[in-house]
Design an enzyme around this catalytic site. Sequence first.
Site, PDB file in Angstrom:
ATOM      1  N   HIS A  82       0.832  -1.209   0.000  1.00 32.81           N
ATOM      2  CA  HIS A  82       0.000   0.000   0.000  1.00 32.81           C
ATOM      3  C   HIS A  82       0.871   1.266   0.000  1.00 32.81           C
ATOM      4  CE1 HIS A  82      -3.686   2.342   0.982  1.00 32.81           C
ATOM      5  NE2 HIS A  82      -2.819   3.135   1.587  1.00 32.81           N
ATOM      6  N   GLU A  83       1.803   1.333   0.962  1.00 33.99           N
ATOM      7  CA  GLU A  83       2.632   2.540   1.056  1.00 33.99           C
ATOM      8  C   GLU A  83       3.568   2.644  -0.151  1.00 33.99           C
ATOM      9  OE1 GLU A  83       1.653   4.676   3.066  1.00 33.99           O
ATOM     10  OE2 GLU A  83       0.464   3.401   4.391  1.00 33.99           O
TER      11      GLU A  83
HETATM   12 ZN    ZN Z   1      -3.184   5.202   1.701  1.00 30.01          ZN
END
Ligand code: ZN
Length: 502
Positions: free
Chosen positions: A265-266
């Site tokens: 995600h990051e």
């Molecule tokens: Zn996010």
Amino acid sequence: MNPCFDQLTQHARETALLNSVAELLQWDERTLLPAAAGTYRAEQVTYLSGQVHARRTDPRIGEWLSDLQAAQADLDPHSDAGATVRLMQRDYDKLTKVPQSLVEAISRASILGQQTWAAARKNGDFSAFAGPLQEIIKLKREQAEAVGYLDAPYDALLDDYEPGETTANVATVLEELRQELVPLVATIADSPRRPDLGILRRKFNIADQERLGKAAAAAIGFDFERGRLDVTDHPFCAEMGPDDCRITTRYDEHFFSTAFFGILHEAGHGIYDQGLRSDQYGLPPGTYISLGIHESQSRMWENLVGRSHAFWRHFYPQAQAAFPAALGSVPREDFYFAINDVRPSLIRVEADEATYNLHIIIRFELEQALINNTLTVADLPGAWREKYRHYLGIEPPDDADGVLQDVHWGAGLIGYFPTYSLGNLYAAQFFAAAENQLGGLDDRFAEGDFGTLLDWLREQIHRPGQCYSARELVESVTGLPLGHEALLSQLRAKYLPLYGLD
Ligand code: ZN
């Protein structure tokens, strides 16, 4: 080019320089800072933020912009120069409409709000938070009145995070999504097929989690020459210069998904930052469009790629080699089902990709009602419980796991929540367009080819920066306005067969 344009952009680049130093200090605060250094660090960051705000409201910006008015008429509004003038005017107008006293009052109320929220959450005592929240809502309403809006005060707040988007449009799309998502989630919840979640709760050595997570982030395109991965409590991604993007995660030795999917995600956020044009750093063409578009990139890599069959056809042998004791004898299909478990739950940040948007819709509806004065703060916990019952079929046992679970409202972030769902909606639409234009994405992922999708994203989404608004970009890239159909059909196509419902 006009000398005023040079002065304007030089000024903005210097502001970005100062702001990037503040970003670095804040990254350090959340990763490495010794506990006793917190107070002085807060002073440093507050001082720099004040300097940045003063620069962004510098009256000379107004003068340069008004000198550029005549020249602006000849500029293509979507060109780099056109977008720079247009968006700096917009930013300057918005910032200078809010009186300094109100900016400071909101800042104070947000600090107090976060402190009282943390204590209230710990004690499960909403009443301790009610007063500070009431104050924040009052001030945010004043902010909306100062900035101005077309239709509803909430428009002005939403605009801070999703520039140019309207409450009415988001409400329509999310309501259409909700009407089909509630029955879909209920059907899945009733399915007798359930994954074995114990697979993900075995022992996963942290050093090996880090190695695997970094390998996955690098494989999808995060550039570790221009970025780092570090540990924090509440993961985030921050950029502090055109070639310096920091992603963070937290590890749970007894749960595989937290770090692995958190890193994807990051990294998705980081890949977007790394794809912005360095030569436009600090100027609108080198800046991300909106939080929703940013979130679309993180969600795409985390969910549409990272939780796909194809990704694990390629990556599962590496995961098994990293964790032979935990995963060595687990069939890939069982692992795939476990990482794609769908069930109604109470906590937003732990929710799966299907139920997640219902958590957001609840918050979006409630915060609009608070700003519109159709819901009082005293009635908020009850309204929260009722919506959870209605949309997810469950009810929190207490306010700590209910209305007090998120920091956002206490931190003055009202109008922020819908950008999470916008991210999921944009991601689904972009991904469908990429599949349409590129074809065979699954086969490419299965072969470990993520570069084809990355190159497409770079060209279509990252390089334009703010030259197009989110709305314009979605239409031009996908041929369709923002809608709920792509997300819903992606969820149906994935989950109905998985739960034996097709
Ligand atoms: Zn996010």
